[in-house]
Design a protein around this motif. Sequence first.
Motif, mmCIF file in Angstrom:
data_model
loop_
_atom_site.group_PDB
_atom_site.id
_atom_site.type_symbol
_atom_site.label_atom_id
_atom_site.label_comp_id
_atom_site.label_asym_id
_atom_site.label_seq_id
_atom_site.Cartn_x
_atom_site.Cartn_y
_atom_site.Cartn_z
ATOM 1 N N LEU A 112 44.497 38.330 56.059
ATOM 2 C CA LEU A 112 44.695 38.827 54.707
ATOM 3 C C LEU A 112 43.392 38.750 53.938
ATOM 4 O O LEU A 112 42.665 37.772 54.022
ATOM 5 N N CYS A 113 43.115 39.809 53.200
ATOM 6 C CA CYS A 113 41.940 39.867 52.341
ATOM 7 C C CYS A 113 42.428 40.110 50.917
ATOM 8 O O CYS A 113 43.192 41.032 50.667
ATOM 9 N N LEU A 114 41.981 39.275 49.995
ATOM 10 C CA LEU A 114 42.357 39.366 48.587
ATOM 11 C C LEU A 114 41.092 39.615 47.774
ATOM 12 O O LEU A 114 40.132 38.859 47.879
ATOM 13 N N THR A 115 41.095 40.683 46.984
ATOM 14 C CA THR A 115 39.918 41.023 46.201
ATOM 15 C C THR A 115 40.302 41.458 44.790
ATOM 16 O O THR A 115 41.397 41.974 44.569
ATOM 17 N N ALA A 116 39.384 41.257 43.872
ATOM 18 C CA ALA A 116 39.539 41.740 42.505
ATOM 19 C C ALA A 116 38.641 42.943 42.261
ATOM 20 O O ALA A 116 38.604 43.478 41.156
ATOM 21 N N SER A 117 37.939 43.391 43.289
ATOM 22 C CA SER A 117 36.986 44.494 43.160
ATOM 23 C C SER A 117 37.548 45.792 43.737
ATOM 24 O O SER A 117 37.768 45.884 44.948
ATOM 25 N N PRO A 118 37.762 46.810 42.905
ATOM 26 C CA PRO A 118 38.232 48.094 43.425
ATOM 27 C C PRO A 118 37.290 48.687 44.467
ATOM 28 O O PRO A 118 37.735 49.338 45.416
ATOM 29 N N GLY B 141 44.030 28.063 42.957
ATOM 30 C CA GLY B 141 42.805 28.075 42.166
ATOM 31 C C GLY B 141 42.272 29.445 41.830
ATOM 32 O O GLY B 141 41.084 29.606 41.593
ATOM 33 N N LEU B 142 43.143 30.451 41.801
ATOM 34 C CA LEU B 142 42.698 31.806 41.449
ATOM 35 C C LEU B 142 42.547 31.955 39.941
ATOM 36 O O LEU B 142 43.458 31.601 39.194
ATOM 37 N N PRO B 143 41.449 32.519 39.493
ATOM 38 C CA PRO B 143 41.343 32.828 38.067
ATOM 39 C C PRO B 143 42.339 33.934 37.709
ATOM 40 O O PRO B 143 42.623 34.800 38.529
ATOM 41 N N PRO B 144 42.897 33.910 36.511
ATOM 42 C CA PRO B 144 43.797 34.988 36.102
ATOM 43 C C PRO B 144 43.080 36.332 36.177
ATOM 44 O O PRO B 144 41.876 36.417 35.934
ATOM 45 N N GLY B 145 43.823 37.367 36.540
ATOM 46 C CA GLY B 145 43.233 38.702 36.604
ATOM 47 C C GLY B 145 43.966 39.601 37.569
ATOM 48 O O GLY B 145 45.016 39.248 38.109
ATOM 49 N N ASP B 146 43.410 40.789 37.787
ATOM 50 C CA ASP B 146 43.988 41.784 38.679
ATOM 51 C C ASP B 146 43.401 41.643 40.077
ATOM 52 O O ASP B 146 42.180 41.488 40.237
ATOM 53 N N TYR B 147 44.277 41.728 41.072
ATOM 54 C CA TYR B 147 43.894 41.607 42.475
ATOM 55 C C TYR B 147 44.640 42.648 43.296
ATOM 56 O O TYR B 147 45.643 43.217 42.855
ATOM 57 N N ALA B 148 44.175 42.850 44.530
ATOM 58 C CA ALA B 148 44.891 43.644 45.518
ATOM 59 C C ALA B 148 44.687 42.966 46.867
ATOM 60 O O ALA B 148 43.622 42.388 47.125
ATOM 61 N N ALA B 149 45.700 43.036 47.712
ATOM 62 C CA ALA B 149 45.640 42.388 49.018
ATOM 63 C C ALA B 149 45.861 43.409 50.125
ATOM 64 O O ALA B 149 46.688 44.312 49.992
ATOM 65 N N ALA B 150 45.108 43.255 51.199
ATOM 66 C CA ALA B 150 45.279 44.045 52.408
ATOM 67 C C ALA B 150 45.582 43.072 53.541
ATOM 68 O O ALA B 150 44.930 42.030 53.668
ATOM 69 N N VAL B 151 46.584 43.417 54.360
ATOM 70 C CA VAL B 151 47.034 42.541 55.435
ATOM 71 C C VAL B 151 46.983 43.305 56.753
ATOM 72 O O VAL B 151 47.308 44.492 56.806
ATOM 73 N N MET B 152 46.586 42.610 57.804
ATOM 74 C CA MET B 152 46.546 43.189 59.143
ATOM 75 C C MET B 152 47.225 42.219 60.107
ATOM 76 O O MET B 152 47.017 41.000 60.021
ATOM 77 N N HIS B 153 48.026 42.756 61.017
ATOM 78 C CA HIS B 153 48.619 41.944 62.082
ATOM 79 C C HIS B 153 47.764 42.149 63.331
ATOM 80 O O HIS B 153 47.922 43.122 64.050
ATOM 81 N N ASP B 154 46.841 41.241 63.544
ATOM 82 C CA ASP B 154 45.919 41.290 64.674
ATOM 83 C C ASP B 154 46.635 40.700 65.886
ATOM 84 O O ASP B 154 46.465 39.535 66.219
#
Length: 144
Positions: free
Chosen positions: A42-48, A76-89
């Motif tokens: 899983l990758c979690l980012t706040a950057s479009p 410990g995430l700062p408040p804000g907008d995020y998006a997550a991408a998940v892969m089943h490797d």
Amino acid sequence: MRKPLAVLATTGAFLLLGAATPVGRLDVAVAGLRSANGVIRLCLTASPKAFPACHNDALAVRRNAPAGSPLLAFDGLPPGDYAAAVMHDENGNKRLDTFAGIPREGFGFSRNPVVRFGPPRFSAARFTVVGAANRQQVRMRYMF
């Protein structure tokens, strides 16, 4: 003379703690895995600009979990907008295997947006972290 310094130091510490940035917790549950083989990545980012692969994002957070334990936690995430991408490797080779550009392994995104040709935009997968209890459920998709 020492007592006023101790009081000043204690007061300063409380002021610093009170001014600390609030943090949140995010739990991501992954549903619809076709097997317990391999790893969930899983990758979690706040950057479009970095979504969905999190490349060139020093602030992106990555987590791995055995496919048999499909719950990932982020503290410990700062408040804000995020998006997550998940892969089943499933084969554990640390990449999304494809055939003719079509994923052979499972994938999914926060908010479960419609996927047509290529990954969704950040705005379609975006969610907001506020407070201590945030949850996303990502539904895995398999093309083969």
